[in-house]
Design a protein around this motif. Structure first.
Motif, PDB file in Angstrom:
ATOM      1  N   CYS A   1     -11.785  19.147  22.166  1.00 54.84           N
ATOM      2  CA  CYS A   1     -11.768  18.512  23.493  1.00 54.84           C
ATOM      3  C   CYS A   1     -11.164  19.451  24.531  1.00 54.84           C
ATOM      4  N   ARG A   2     -10.087  20.116  24.154  1.00 54.32           N
ATOM      5  CA  ARG A   2      -9.471  21.068  25.079  1.00 54.32           C
ATOM      6  C   ARG A   2     -10.455  22.188  25.435  1.00 54.32           C
ATOM      7  N   ASP A   3     -11.177  22.661  24.414  1.00 47.44           N
ATOM      8  CA  ASP A   3     -12.134  23.747  24.621  1.00 47.44           C
ATOM      9  C   ASP A   3     -13.286  23.312  25.521  1.00 47.44           C
ATOM     10  N   ALA A   4     -13.650  22.015  25.432  1.00 47.38           N
ATOM     11  CA  ALA A   4     -14.779  21.502  26.212  1.00 47.38           C
ATOM     12  C   ALA A   4     -14.348  20.910  27.549  1.00 47.38           C
ATOM     13  N   GLY A   5     -13.057  20.940  27.841  1.00 40.08           N
ATOM     14  CA  GLY A   5     -12.570  20.407  29.106  1.00 40.08           C
ATOM     15  C   GLY A   5     -12.501  18.887  29.136  1.00 40.08           C
ATOM     16  N   ILE A   6     -12.394  18.248  27.965  1.00 32.29           N
ATOM     17  CA  ILE A   6     -12.289  16.786  27.883  1.00 32.29           C
ATOM     18  C   ILE A   6     -10.813  16.416  27.770  1.00 32.29           C
ATOM     19  N   ALA A   7     -10.321  15.607  28.685  1.00 30.73           N
ATOM     20  CA  ALA A   7      -8.907  15.249  28.709  1.00 30.73           C
ATOM     21  C   ALA A   7      -8.585  14.223  27.628  1.00 30.73           C
ATOM     22  N   VAL A   8      -7.520  14.493  26.860  1.00 31.58           N
ATOM     23  CA  VAL A   8      -7.015  13.572  25.839  1.00 31.58           C
ATOM     24  C   VAL A   8      -5.644  13.082  26.303  1.00 31.58           C
ATOM     25  N   PRO A   9      -5.453  11.761  26.420  1.00 31.17           N
ATOM     26  CA  PRO A   9      -6.340  10.669  26.009  1.00 31.17           C
ATOM     27  C   PRO A   9      -7.137  10.058  27.152  1.00 31.17           C
ATOM     28  N   ALA A  10      -7.093  10.624  28.346  1.00 30.36           N
ATOM     29  CA  ALA A  10      -7.727   9.996  29.507  1.00 30.36           C
ATOM     30  C   ALA A  10      -9.220   9.769  29.306  1.00 30.36           C
ATOM     31  N   GLN A  11      -9.934  10.772  28.779  1.00 33.82           N
ATOM     32  CA  GLN A  11     -11.372  10.630  28.573  1.00 33.82           C
ATOM     33  C   GLN A  11     -11.735  10.262  27.124  1.00 33.82           C
ATOM     34  N   LEU A  12     -10.936  10.737  26.188  1.00 31.53           N
ATOM     35  CA  LEU A  12     -11.165  10.409  24.776  1.00 31.53           C
ATOM     36  C   LEU A  12      -9.819  10.327  24.071  1.00 31.53           C
ATOM     37  N   ALA A  13      -9.497   9.128  23.580  1.00 30.44           N
ATOM     38  CA  ALA A  13      -8.244   8.934  22.852  1.00 30.44           C
ATOM     39  C   ALA A  13      -8.471   9.232  21.367  1.00 30.44           C
ATOM     40  N   ILE A  14      -7.439   9.711  20.698  1.00 31.59           N
ATOM     41  CA  ILE A  14      -7.541  10.062  19.275  1.00 31.59           C
ATOM     42  C   ILE A  14      -6.390   9.415  18.524  1.00 31.59           C
ATOM     43  N   VAL A  15      -6.730   8.716  17.440  1.00 33.10           N
ATOM     44  CA  VAL A  15      -5.729   8.053  16.608  1.00 33.10           C
ATOM     45  C   VAL A  15      -5.963   8.459  15.160  1.00 33.10           C
ATOM     46  N   CYS A  16      -4.898   8.757  14.442  1.00 38.12           N
ATOM     47  CA  CYS A  16      -5.000   9.119  13.024  1.00 38.12           C
ATOM     48  C   CYS A  16      -4.411   8.012  12.161  1.00 38.12           C
ATOM     49  N   VAL A  17      -5.089   7.676  11.074  1.00 45.12           N
ATOM     50  CA  VAL A  17      -4.576   6.714  10.106  1.00 45.12           C
ATOM     51  C   VAL A  17      -4.313   7.474   8.808  1.00 45.12           C
ATOM     52  N   GLY A  18      -3.070   7.480   8.360  1.00 46.82           N
ATOM     53  CA  GLY A  18      -2.797   8.165   7.099  1.00 46.82           C
ATOM     54  C   GLY A  18      -1.554   9.012   7.158  1.00 46.82           C
ATOM     55  N   GLN A  19      -1.727  10.302   6.801  1.00 50.88           N
ATOM     56  CA  GLN A  19      -0.589  11.198   6.691  1.00 50.88           C
ATOM     57  C   GLN A  19      -0.256  11.821   8.037  1.00 50.88           C
ATOM     58  N   LEU A  20       0.752  11.283   8.709  1.00 54.71           N
ATOM     59  CA  LEU A  20       1.221  11.852   9.970  1.00 54.71           C
ATOM     60  C   LEU A  20       2.507  12.622   9.708  1.00 54.71           C
ATOM     61  N   ASP A  21       2.558  13.863  10.158  1.00 56.05           N
ATOM     62  CA  ASP A  21       3.747  14.688   9.984  1.00 56.05           C
ATOM     63  C   ASP A  21       4.769  14.303  11.039  1.00 56.05           C
TER      64      ASP A  21
END
Length: 337
Positions: free
Chosen positions: A265-285
């Motif tokens: 997303c950073r490489d494509a100029g897409i703002a996180v989380p404003a344009q695309l939010a990302i959530v991980c389920v599982g192993q979070l460090d």
């Protein structure tokens, strides 16, 4: 003329016994069950083993006894989400109880199952299956061999009756995500899932129930069949821009996939989380540094390991000293949501 002993030239059990000044049977007993001899004698035997470079023949010891102190741990992928945490916790606990742990990385190929049959021929007292589903033939083999098993993964109908199932609480995880989705009014969430994980069936069922409960379109799942990695996640974004153009929230089952999508997303100029939010389920460090923190539901794999150890102790009729935390999952606030 002195008769030379035929063999490989390797040190034997008899060499260790003579050095310590006890019988071979005593040394064998100490190797099978260290609690059967005194601490001072066990120390002398261990020192003699190091001195002679003696390698115990575990196969012979197993065949000579009705049971073994061997536990077989099987997984198709050492990089499976949560595996390292669970294996580390359980191995330490099992070693303290006097068990030896044999780790086998196997998948569904027939060649690997042939190898598994060889491992089982060592007569393990129990098989721990992580993120893997055996064929009915292998399950029948375990049942007939009277070998107990504990499975960490999803519930299946053809599991052996002697098998105990330990499953992450994905229902609680997605209920928590549903609450978060409702609070920010996301309408087009998409699940990115590693397609070969045994957990997949439970994850997809919980995911679809969550979508339907909130009047969202079900079957919004994009499977990944390569081993989860940052690079694989990076490539996923291109597929999303082609097939799921309306996606406003991505949920992944692997931390590396989530980071890969974020970097893309950073490489494509897409703002996180404003344009695309990302959530991980599982192993979070939770101690990560040098990276922006992911948002998501942290599965307490350490709790799952404790539950699995309780199941192992119950199966082997051993006293359990573990205590499980009743909190199944927790939300981690980060910068991607």
């Amino acid at each position: 003329m002195e008769r030379k002993r035929r063999g490989t030239g390797k040190s034997t059990l008899s060499d260790v016994a003579k050095f310590v000044g006890v019988s071979s049977m005593t040394v064998s007993r100490a190797l099978r069950d260290p609690t059967k001899v005194s601490e001072s004698l066990l120390k002398k035997i261990q020192e003699a083993i190091k001195e002679f470079g003696y390698i115990p023949n575990n196969a012979a010891q197993t065949l000579a006894s009705a049971s073994s102190r061997l536990i077989l741990f099987v997984t198709p992928r050492l990089g499976s989400s949560g595996f390292q945490t669970i294996y580390h916790h359980m191995k330490l606990s099992l070693k303290k109880m006097g068990f030896h742990v044999l780790l086998a990385e196997l998948n569904n190929k027939q060649a690997d199952y042939d190898s598994l049959s060889t491992f089982i021929s060592y007569n393990p007292v129990l098989v721990i299956k992580f993120d893997i589903q055996f064929t009915s033939e292998l399950n029948d083999y375990l049942t007939k061999s009277k070998i107990l098993s504990v499975s960490i993964g999803h519930t299946v109908n053809d599991s052996p009756q002697s098998e105990t199932m330990i499953t992450p609480d994905f229902k609680a995880a997605f209920e928590l995500i549903a609450y978060k989705i409702a609070s920010k009014e996301y309408r087009n969430p998409l699940l990115i899932l590693h397609g070969e994980e045994s957990f997949s069936q439970d994850i997809i069922r919980s995911w679809d129930r969550m979508l339907l409960a909130h009047d969202l379109s079900p079957n919004r799942v994009h499977p990944i069949y390569l081993a989860p990695s940052v690079m694989v996640g990076f490539d996923v974004l291109k597929e999303l821009q082609t097939s799921f153009t309306d996606t406003d929230l991505v949920v992944t089952s692997d931390e590396n996939l989530a980071y890969g999508i974020w970097f893309a997303c950073r490489d494509a100029g897409i703002a996180v989380p404003a344009q695309l939010a990302i959530v991980c389920v599982g192993q979070l460090d939770l101690t990560q540094s040098g990276r922006s923190k992911l948002s998501g539901v942290h599965i307490r794999w350490d709790n799952l390991a404790a539950q699995a150890m309780e199941a192992v102790c119950e199966s082997l009729e051993l006293p359990s000293k573990t205590k499980t935390n009743t909190i199944p999952v927790e939300w981690i606030s980060g910068e991607s949501y």
